[in-house]
Design an enzyme around this catalytic site. Structure first.
Site, PDB file in Angstrom:
ATOM      1  N   ASP A 159       5.918   4.834   4.972  1.00  0.00           N
ATOM      2  CA  ASP A 159       6.754   3.915   5.754  1.00  0.00           C
ATOM      3  C   ASP A 159       6.806   2.522   5.116  1.00  0.00           C
ATOM      4  OD1 ASP A 159       4.001   3.667   6.615  1.00  0.00           O
ATOM      5  OD2 ASP A 159       4.696   2.502   8.342  1.00  0.00           O
ATOM      6  N   HIS A 160       6.094   2.348   3.991  1.00  0.00           N
ATOM      7  CA  HIS A 160       6.134   1.083   3.249  1.00  0.00           C
ATOM      8  C   HIS A 160       6.780   1.226   1.873  1.00  0.00           C
ATOM      9  CE1 HIS A 160       3.552  -1.311   6.056  1.00  0.00           C
ATOM     10  NE2 HIS A 160       3.366  -0.084   6.488  1.00  0.00           N
ATOM     11  N   HIS A 191      -7.583  -0.572   5.501  1.00  0.00           N
ATOM     12  CA  HIS A 191      -6.552   0.352   5.992  1.00  0.00           C
ATOM     13  C   HIS A 191      -6.356   1.467   4.963  1.00  0.00           C
ATOM     14  CE1 HIS A 191      -2.909   1.696   7.998  1.00  0.00           C
ATOM     15  NE2 HIS A 191      -2.198   1.496   6.911  1.00  0.00           N
ATOM     16  N   HIS A 208       0.839  -1.203   0.000  1.00  0.00           N
ATOM     17  CA  HIS A 208       0.000   0.000   0.000  1.00  0.00           C
ATOM     18  C   HIS A 208       0.868   1.245   0.000  1.00  0.00           C
ATOM     19  CE1 HIS A 208       0.773  -0.422   4.316  1.00  0.00           C
ATOM     20  NE2 HIS A 208       0.223   0.746   4.564  1.00  0.00           N
ATOM     21  N   ASP A 268      -0.368  -3.613   6.309  1.00  0.00           N
ATOM     22  CA  ASP A 268      -1.045  -3.094   7.503  1.00  0.00           C
ATOM     23  C   ASP A 268      -2.519  -3.488   7.546  1.00  0.00           C
ATOM     24  OD1 ASP A 268       1.361  -1.935   8.085  1.00  0.00           O
ATOM     25  OD2 ASP A 268       0.712   0.136   7.768  1.00  0.00           O
ATOM     26  N   HIS A 283       4.233  -4.463  10.835  1.00  0.00           N
ATOM     27  CA  HIS A 283       4.714  -3.813  12.068  1.00  0.00           C
ATOM     28  C   HIS A 283       4.811  -4.800  13.232  1.00  0.00           C
ATOM     29  CE1 HIS A 283       4.381   0.486  10.834  1.00  0.00           C
ATOM     30  NE2 HIS A 283       3.422   0.026  10.035  1.00  0.00           N
ATOM     31  N   HIS A 326       1.443   3.961   1.812  1.00  0.00           N
ATOM     32  CA  HIS A 326       2.003   4.746   2.927  1.00  0.00           C
ATOM     33  C   HIS A 326       3.535   4.798   2.854  1.00  0.00           C
ATOM     34  CE1 HIS A 326      -1.876   4.245   5.480  1.00  0.00           C
ATOM     35  NE2 HIS A 326      -1.939   5.284   4.675  1.00  0.00           N
TER      36      HIS A 326
HETATM   37 ZN   LIG Z   1      -0.088   1.840   6.461  1.00  0.00          ZN
END
Ligand SMILES: [Zn+2]
Length: 256
Positions: free
Chosen positions: A60-61, A114, A56, A131, A169, A58
């Protein structure tokens, strides 16, 4: 069929970038939010990065993707989403991502909730779910509805119970604390919490978890279970098994 090997590359405070190999010197990574730790891991293991899989949009990915592509020439595969730049190909429900240099293939499962375009990769007994599903938890509903998340979790729940769950995570300890408020009498949950505490105390990852175990302890996979429905009813007497219970438990966790 080649044997899949998966190792965790920790990133930021609690992200995991998953490194996938299959015996040769080629590899793939899932959700490289940061390029630095991936480059280090490649160097240490003597591996060539050929593929980057993204679940996805985001940061942080995906944040390390461009740097890794310029350093390695890896191909980038992810969901249909214009917010993710530089993809070589995007995939939707029922399609298969072929990684010929690893001799591995993964089925794509669309799991919105998400985010609206979130996908998961399933194959070789392993699920990379970003996530969407966490051990003993699930992702926040930033772009989706409880009904969408329930449908996504139902798709995951239908996979073989021995499936190894690789999520994005390390949230397991705090998820266990919350889940024990939802289901204080769940003995398997108490055992999962003890095992997670022991793992973290020695610096080990609590992942992957096994899907069959998640089904017994994860309140978001148990939104039709009487004990979880009863807990939701304490907050909302109108909660019913399924969607409204999932909505209530998710909102409770958001406030928690
Ligand atoms: Zn995420």
């Amino acid at each position: 069929m080649p044997e899949i090997s998966v190792t965790a590359i920790p990133a930021f405070t609690d992200n995991y970038i998953w490194l996938i190999s299959s015996g040769g010197n080629h590899c793939a990574v899932v959700d490289p939010g940061d390029a630095g730790p991936v480059k280090k891991a490649l160097q240490q293991a003597g591996l060539q990065l050929d593929y980057i899989l993204l679940t996805h949009h985001h940061m942080d990915h995906i944040g390390g993707t461009a740097e890794l592509v310029s350093a390695t020439g890896a191909k980038v595969f992810g969901p249909h989403d214009s917010r993710i730049p530089g993809q070589d190909r995007s995939y939707g429900e029922g399609e298969t991502v072929d990684l010929p240099k690893l001799r591995l293939k993964f089925d794509v499962i669309e799991v919105p909730g998400h985010t609206s375009s979130h996908i998961a990769f399933y194959g070789h007994g392993s699920l990379f779910c970003g996530d969407t599903l966490f051990s003993v938890g699930c992702g926040r509903l930033f772009e989706g509805t409880p009904a969408q998340m329930l449908n996504s979790l139902d798709k995951i729940a239908a996979l073989p119970p021995a499936t190894r769950v690789y999520c994005g995570h390390e949230y397991t300890l705090s998820n266990c604390d919350f889940a024990r408020e939802v289901e204080p009498d769940n003995k398997k949950l108490a055992a999962r919490a003890s095992a997670a505490e022991a793992a973290r105390a020695t610096g080990r990852s609590t992942l992957p978890s096994e899907l069959g175990d998640e089904l017994a302890v994860n309140p978001f996979l148990r939104s039709r279970h009487p004990a979880v429905v009863a807990a939701a009813k304490k907050h909302n007497p109108a909660a019913k098994p399924g969607e409204s219970t999932l909505a209530e438990i998710r909102a409770w966790k958001d406030r928690w």
